[in-house]
Design a protein around this motif. Structure first.
Motif, PDB file in Angstrom:
ATOM      1  N   THR A 144      41.467  -4.638  19.029  1.00  0.00           N
ATOM      2  CA  THR A 144      41.248  -6.396  18.728  1.00  0.00           C
ATOM      3  C   THR A 144      39.497  -6.315  18.192  1.00  0.00           C
ATOM      4  O   THR A 144      39.290  -7.379  18.545  1.00  0.00           O
TER       5      THR A 144
ATOM      6  N   ASP B 195      46.772 -18.696  13.148  1.00  0.00           N
ATOM      7  CA  ASP B 195      46.674 -18.922  14.311  1.00  0.00           C
ATOM      8  C   ASP B 195      45.918 -17.401  14.855  1.00  0.00           C
ATOM      9  O   ASP B 195      46.437 -17.505  16.034  1.00  0.00           O
ATOM     10  N   CYS B 196      45.362 -16.252  14.587  1.00  0.00           N
ATOM     11  CA  CYS B 196      45.057 -15.461  14.700  1.00  0.00           C
ATOM     12  C   CYS B 196      43.895 -16.048  16.700  1.00  0.00           C
ATOM     13  O   CYS B 196      43.378 -15.045  16.956  1.00  0.00           O
TER      14      CYS B 196
ATOM     15  N   GLU C  62      43.816 -17.924  18.754  1.00  0.00           N
ATOM     16  CA  GLU C  62      44.056 -18.251  19.715  1.00  0.00           C
ATOM     17  C   GLU C  62      45.177 -17.605  20.380  1.00  0.00           C
ATOM     18  O   GLU C  62      44.996 -16.894  21.378  1.00  0.00           O
ATOM     19  N   LYS C  63      45.408 -16.397  19.666  1.00  0.00           N
ATOM     20  CA  LYS C  63      47.033 -15.310  20.003  1.00  0.00           C
ATOM     21  C   LYS C  63      45.024 -13.971  20.335  1.00  0.00           C
ATOM     22  O   LYS C  63      46.289 -13.251  21.555  1.00  0.00           O
TER      23      LYS C  63
ATOM     24  N   MET D 289      43.030 -14.749  21.758  1.00  0.00           N
ATOM     25  CA  MET D 289      42.068 -15.298  23.735  1.00  0.00           C
ATOM     26  C   MET D 289      43.561 -15.135  24.291  1.00  0.00           C
ATOM     27  O   MET D 289      43.625 -14.885  25.612  1.00  0.00           O
ATOM     28  N   GLU D 290      44.956 -15.524  23.858  1.00  0.00           N
ATOM     29  CA  GLU D 290      46.244 -14.896  24.751  1.00  0.00           C
ATOM     30  C   GLU D 290      46.828 -13.618  24.388  1.00  0.00           C
ATOM     31  O   GLU D 290      46.214 -13.678  26.228  1.00  0.00           O
ATOM     32  N   GLN D 291      45.974 -12.708  23.894  1.00  0.00           N
ATOM     33  CA  GLN D 291      46.462 -11.449  24.493  1.00  0.00           C
ATOM     34  C   GLN D 291      45.006 -10.976  25.135  1.00  0.00           C
ATOM     35  O   GLN D 291      45.415 -10.192  25.573  1.00  0.00           O
ATOM     36  N   ASP D 292      44.067 -11.381  25.147  1.00  0.00           N
ATOM     37  CA  ASP D 292      42.855 -10.971  25.553  1.00  0.00           C
ATOM     38  C   ASP D 292      41.607 -11.969  26.044  1.00  0.00           C
ATOM     39  O   ASP D 292      41.349 -12.220  25.881  1.00  0.00           O
ATOM     40  N   PRO D 293      41.787 -12.392  27.677  1.00  0.00           N
ATOM     41  CA  PRO D 293      41.010 -12.737  28.424  1.00  0.00           C
ATOM     42  C   PRO D 293      39.902 -13.186  28.334  1.00  0.00           C
ATOM     43  O   PRO D 293      39.115 -14.057  28.402  1.00  0.00           O
TER      44      PRO D 293
ATOM     45  N   THR E 109      36.689 -14.451  23.451  1.00  0.00           N
ATOM     46  CA  THR E 109      36.478 -15.496  23.145  1.00  0.00           C
ATOM     47  C   THR E 109      36.971 -15.535  21.816  1.00  0.00           C
ATOM     48  O   THR E 109      35.737 -15.068  20.767  1.00  0.00           O
TER      49      THR E 109
ATOM     50  N   THR F 289      34.137 -13.519  17.164  1.00  0.00           N
ATOM     51  CA  THR F 289      35.415 -12.853  18.448  1.00  0.00           C
ATOM     52  C   THR F 289      33.782 -12.877  19.386  1.00  0.00           C
ATOM     53  O   THR F 289      33.046 -11.909  19.350  1.00  0.00           O
TER      54      THR F 289
END
Length: 202
Positions: free
Chosen positions: A5, A115-116, A118-119, A121-125, A128, A150
């Motif tokens: 990422t 959608d990138c 949001e996805k 941030m879901e995959q990597d807390p 941002t 990012t």
């Protein structure tokens, strides 16, 4: 996941380190009848470095680019670009069996880009992500431009621009990335690059 990422900067920078003496390559087709790819000089100008390019290569790029990588088929063709500093780029082109499939594929890529953030941030807390849509370009069947910023908790800040364009049954994706923020995004230059990329598809 964290490594994939990071906009691919580390991987492309490593490749650049061993090929900085390369002469900028021409933008010829990979084989007879295939779409042409961008020449290094057609990318957004870097203030202190020339652009360099690898060969036009069949298959998916490795590593896969964020946002659009999972959608790319094995029939893709790609070319990587880099400068002597922290900027890199990628073009991936897919020729579909017909225009309907190409239109659907382009729509899928656009949805993935929308959608990138949001996805990611879901995959990597620890990340941002913020995205922007820069609009549609009136070239062939159209092209759309997106931005993605990012920031990681440990300090890395990267900016990337993406475009998805189509001409008939051929779809191309262009990515430009470097360290920085939206302030450092060369949007106007990238739009000009995208127009050139789509015009080369026929």
């Amino acid at each position: 996941m964290n490594a994939r990422t990071r906009l691919g900067i580390a991987a492309l920078a490593a490749g650049a380190a061993v090929t900085l003496t390369a002469v900028p390559a021409a933008a010829g087709p990979a084989a007879s009848g295939t779409p042409r790819f961008l020449a290094p000089g057609e990318l957004p100008p870097h203030p202190t470095s020339a652009w360099y390019a690898g060969p036009v290569t069949a298959g998916q790029p490795d590593p896969l680019p964020i946002c659009v990588g999972e959608a790319l088929p094995s029939t893709a063709t790609h070319r990587s670009y880099w400068t002597e500093f922290d900027t890199n780029a990628l073009q991936v082109t897919v020729v579909e069996r017909n225009e309907r499939r190409a239109k659907e594929f382009a729509a899928l890529l656009r949805k993935d880009l929308a959608d990138c953030a949001e996805k990611l941030m879901e995959q990597d807390p620890d990340m941002t992500a913020t995205e922007k849509y820069y609009g549609r370009l009136n070239v062939e069947e159209g092209a759309h431009v997106y931005g993605l910023h990012t920031v990681h908790e440990w300090g890395a800040s990267d900016i990337a621009l993406f475009s998805v364009g189509r001409d008939g049954r051929t779809v191309t994706v262009v990515k430009w990335a470097q360290m920085g923020t939206f302030q450092h995004a060369q949007v106007a230059d990238f739009k000009a690059t995208t127009v050139k990329a789509v015009n080369k598809l026929h």
